[in-house]
Design a protein around this motif. Structure first.
Motif, PDB file in Angstrom:
ATOM      1  N   THR A   4      43.055  53.253  25.602  1.00 23.18           N
ATOM      2  CA  THR A   4      44.138  52.284  25.718  1.00 23.18           C
ATOM      3  C   THR A   4      43.546  50.919  26.008  1.00 23.18           C
ATOM      4  OG1 THR A   4      46.316  51.868  26.708  1.00 23.18           O
ATOM      5  CG2 THR A   4      44.556  52.532  28.220  1.00 23.18           C
ATOM      6  N   GLU A   5      44.330  49.879  25.752  1.00 27.57           N
ATOM      7  CA  GLU A   5      43.900  48.511  26.055  1.00 27.57           C
ATOM      8  C   GLU A   5      44.892  47.890  27.024  1.00 27.57           C
ATOM      9  OE1 GLU A   5      42.025  45.609  23.153  1.00 27.57           O
ATOM     10  OE2 GLU A   5      44.048  44.762  23.388  1.00 27.57           O
ATOM     11  N   LEU A   6      44.369  47.199  28.027  1.00 26.77           N
ATOM     12  CA  LEU A   6      45.174  46.478  29.008  1.00 26.77           C
ATOM     13  C   LEU A   6      44.804  45.011  28.930  1.00 26.77           C
ATOM     14  CD1 LEU A   6      44.531  48.877  32.014  1.00 26.77           C
ATOM     15  CD2 LEU A   6      46.533  48.871  30.537  1.00 26.77           C
ATOM     16  N   LYS A   7      45.800  44.140  28.938  1.00 30.48           N
ATOM     17  CA  LYS A   7      45.529  42.710  28.847  1.00 30.48           C
ATOM     18  C   LYS A   7      46.379  41.985  29.883  1.00 30.48           C
ATOM     19  CE  LYS A   7      44.569  41.043  24.849  1.00 30.48           C
ATOM     20  NZ  LYS A   7      44.438  40.429  23.527  1.00 30.48           N
ATOM     21  N   MET A 100      34.634  51.834  29.933  1.00 29.85           N
ATOM     22  CA  MET A 100      35.510  50.679  29.879  1.00 29.85           C
ATOM     23  C   MET A 100      34.723  49.488  29.363  1.00 29.85           C
ATOM     24  SD  MET A 100      37.673  48.795  32.881  1.00 29.85           S
ATOM     25  CE  MET A 100      36.238  48.022  33.615  1.00 29.85           C
ATOM     26  N   SER A 101      35.192  48.889  28.306  1.00 26.11           N
ATOM     27  CA  SER A 101      34.634  47.611  27.892  1.00 26.11           C
ATOM     28  C   SER A 101      35.586  46.543  28.406  1.00 26.11           C
ATOM     29  CB  SER A 101      34.464  47.542  26.369  1.00 26.11           C
ATOM     30  OG  SER A 101      35.685  47.746  25.722  1.00 26.11           O
ATOM     31  N   TYR A 102      35.034  45.383  28.732  1.00 27.94           N
ATOM     32  CA  TYR A 102      35.864  44.318  29.280  1.00 27.94           C
ATOM     33  C   TYR A 102      35.494  42.987  28.654  1.00 27.94           C
ATOM     34  CZ  TYR A 102      31.835  43.359  32.296  1.00 27.94           C
ATOM     35  OH  TYR A 102      30.582  43.063  32.769  1.00 27.94           O
ATOM     36  N   ARG A 103      36.472  42.081  28.677  1.00 25.95           N
ATOM     37  CA  ARG A 103      36.250  40.728  28.167  1.00 25.95           C
ATOM     38  C   ARG A 103      37.123  39.757  28.956  1.00 25.95           C
ATOM     39  NH1 ARG A 103      37.772  41.340  23.183  1.00 25.95           N
ATOM     40  NH2 ARG A 103      39.850  40.505  23.451  1.00 25.95           N
ATOM     41  N   PHE A 104      36.479  38.742  29.483  1.00 26.61           N
ATOM     42  CA  PHE A 104      37.204  37.618  30.080  1.00 26.61           C
ATOM     43  C   PHE A 104      37.053  36.450  29.121  1.00 26.61           C
ATOM     44  CE2 PHE A 104      35.513  39.924  33.824  1.00 26.61           C
ATOM     45  CZ  PHE A 104      36.709  40.271  34.410  1.00 26.61           C
ATOM     46  N   THR A 105      38.157  35.936  28.637  1.00 23.61           N
ATOM     47  CA  THR A 105      38.138  34.716  27.835  1.00 23.61           C
ATOM     48  C   THR A 105      38.692  33.623  28.716  1.00 23.61           C
ATOM     49  OG1 THR A 105      38.531  36.026  25.851  1.00 23.61           O
ATOM     50  CG2 THR A 105      38.901  33.661  25.679  1.00 23.61           C
ATOM     51  N   ILE A 106      37.942  32.544  28.853  1.00 22.92           N
ATOM     52  CA  ILE A 106      38.303  31.451  29.759  1.00 22.92           C
ATOM     53  C   ILE A 106      38.519  30.208  28.906  1.00 22.92           C
ATOM     54  CG2 ILE A 106      37.608  30.118  31.780  1.00 22.92           C
ATOM     55  CD1 ILE A 106      35.451  32.546  32.100  1.00 22.92           C
ATOM     56  N   ASP A 117      42.145  38.523  30.646  1.00 20.36           N
ATOM     57  CA  ASP A 117      41.367  39.659  31.141  1.00 20.36           C
ATOM     58  C   ASP A 117      41.769  40.866  30.291  1.00 20.36           C
ATOM     59  OD1 ASP A 117      40.413  41.862  32.604  1.00 20.36           O
ATOM     60  OD2 ASP A 117      41.057  41.072  34.542  1.00 20.36           O
ATOM     61  N   THR A 118      40.853  41.338  29.441  1.00 18.77           N
ATOM     62  CA  THR A 118      41.143  42.446  28.537  1.00 18.77           C
ATOM     63  C   THR A 118      40.234  43.628  28.861  1.00 18.77           C
ATOM     64  OG1 THR A 118      41.691  40.844  26.798  1.00 18.77           O
ATOM     65  CG2 THR A 118      41.323  43.130  26.107  1.00 18.77           C
ATOM     66  N   LEU A 119      40.837  44.789  29.027  1.00 24.45           N
ATOM     67  CA  LEU A 119      40.094  46.020  29.301  1.00 24.45           C
ATOM     68  C   LEU A 119      40.416  47.037  28.216  1.00 24.45           C
ATOM     69  CD1 LEU A 119      40.983  46.448  33.093  1.00 24.45           C
ATOM     70  CD2 LEU A 119      38.979  45.308  32.114  1.00 24.45           C
ATOM     71  N   HIS A 120      39.404  47.712  27.740  1.00 24.93           N
ATOM     72  CA  HIS A 120      39.602  48.810  26.789  1.00 24.93           C
ATOM     73  C   HIS A 120      39.015  50.061  27.432  1.00 24.93           C
ATOM     74  CE1 HIS A 120      40.349  50.668  22.916  1.00 24.93           C
ATOM     75  NE2 HIS A 120      39.214  51.319  23.118  1.00 24.93           N
TER      76      HIS A 120
END
Length: 153
Positions: A4-7, A100-106, A117-120
């Motif tokens: 699942t993806e959480l944003k 869990m892969s994560y990405r912060f886009t600023i 803040d995106t988590l997969h």
């Protein structure tokens, strides 16, 4: 594996450079997650600057029993597009085969920064609901704590 993806998107009254610098430092994650109690064994890859480290999540059961979950973390900080935008990405590997892969886009915003803040999450069968509820709670807490730390609120 189920996934699942959480944003979660939120604003911080701080410039992207400051948000980026804070999130690019592993020790600053202590407190951003209520579960994270330690960061250790930080190593930087010489060729690309990728950070590898061990984090310790502490789970409490029935208010008395504790379990320390030792997780491997990779963090890649990409400031190339600052001052307008920056990204921090990475991967978390837990012993229970939770990935869990994560990405912060600023992004720069009139009031400072907007952080996405995106988590997969990927888990073995039967663990996705629990892992997603924990990760979602951590995302909400991270937004509150990060905003308080960097905007002086």
């Amino acid at each position: 594996m189920p996934s699942t993806e959480l944003k979660h998107r939120f604003e911080i009254a701080a410039p992207p450079e400051r948000v980026f610098a804070h999130l690019a430092e592993p020790s600053n994650y202590i407190g951003l997650s209520p579960l994270l109690v330690a960061v250790r064994d930080v190593h930087r890859t010489e060729t690309d600057g990728t950070l590898h480290y061990t984090a310790v999540e502490r789970f409490r059961f029935l208010g008395v029993l504790t379990h320390d979950n030792i997780i491997g973390v990779t963090l890649v900080a990409a400031p190339e597009r600052l001052p307008a935008r920056a990204e921090i990405t990475g991967e978390v590997r837990s012993p229970a085969r939770v990935r869990m892969s994560y990405r912060f886009t600023i992004d720069r915003h009139a009031s400072g920064s907007v952080v996405t803040d995106t988590l997969h999450l990927r888990t073995p069968p039967g663990l996705l609901r629990f892992a997603a509820s924990q990760a979602g709670a951590v995302q909400q807490n991270r937004a509150r704590v990060l905003t308080a730390r960097l905007s002086g609120a």
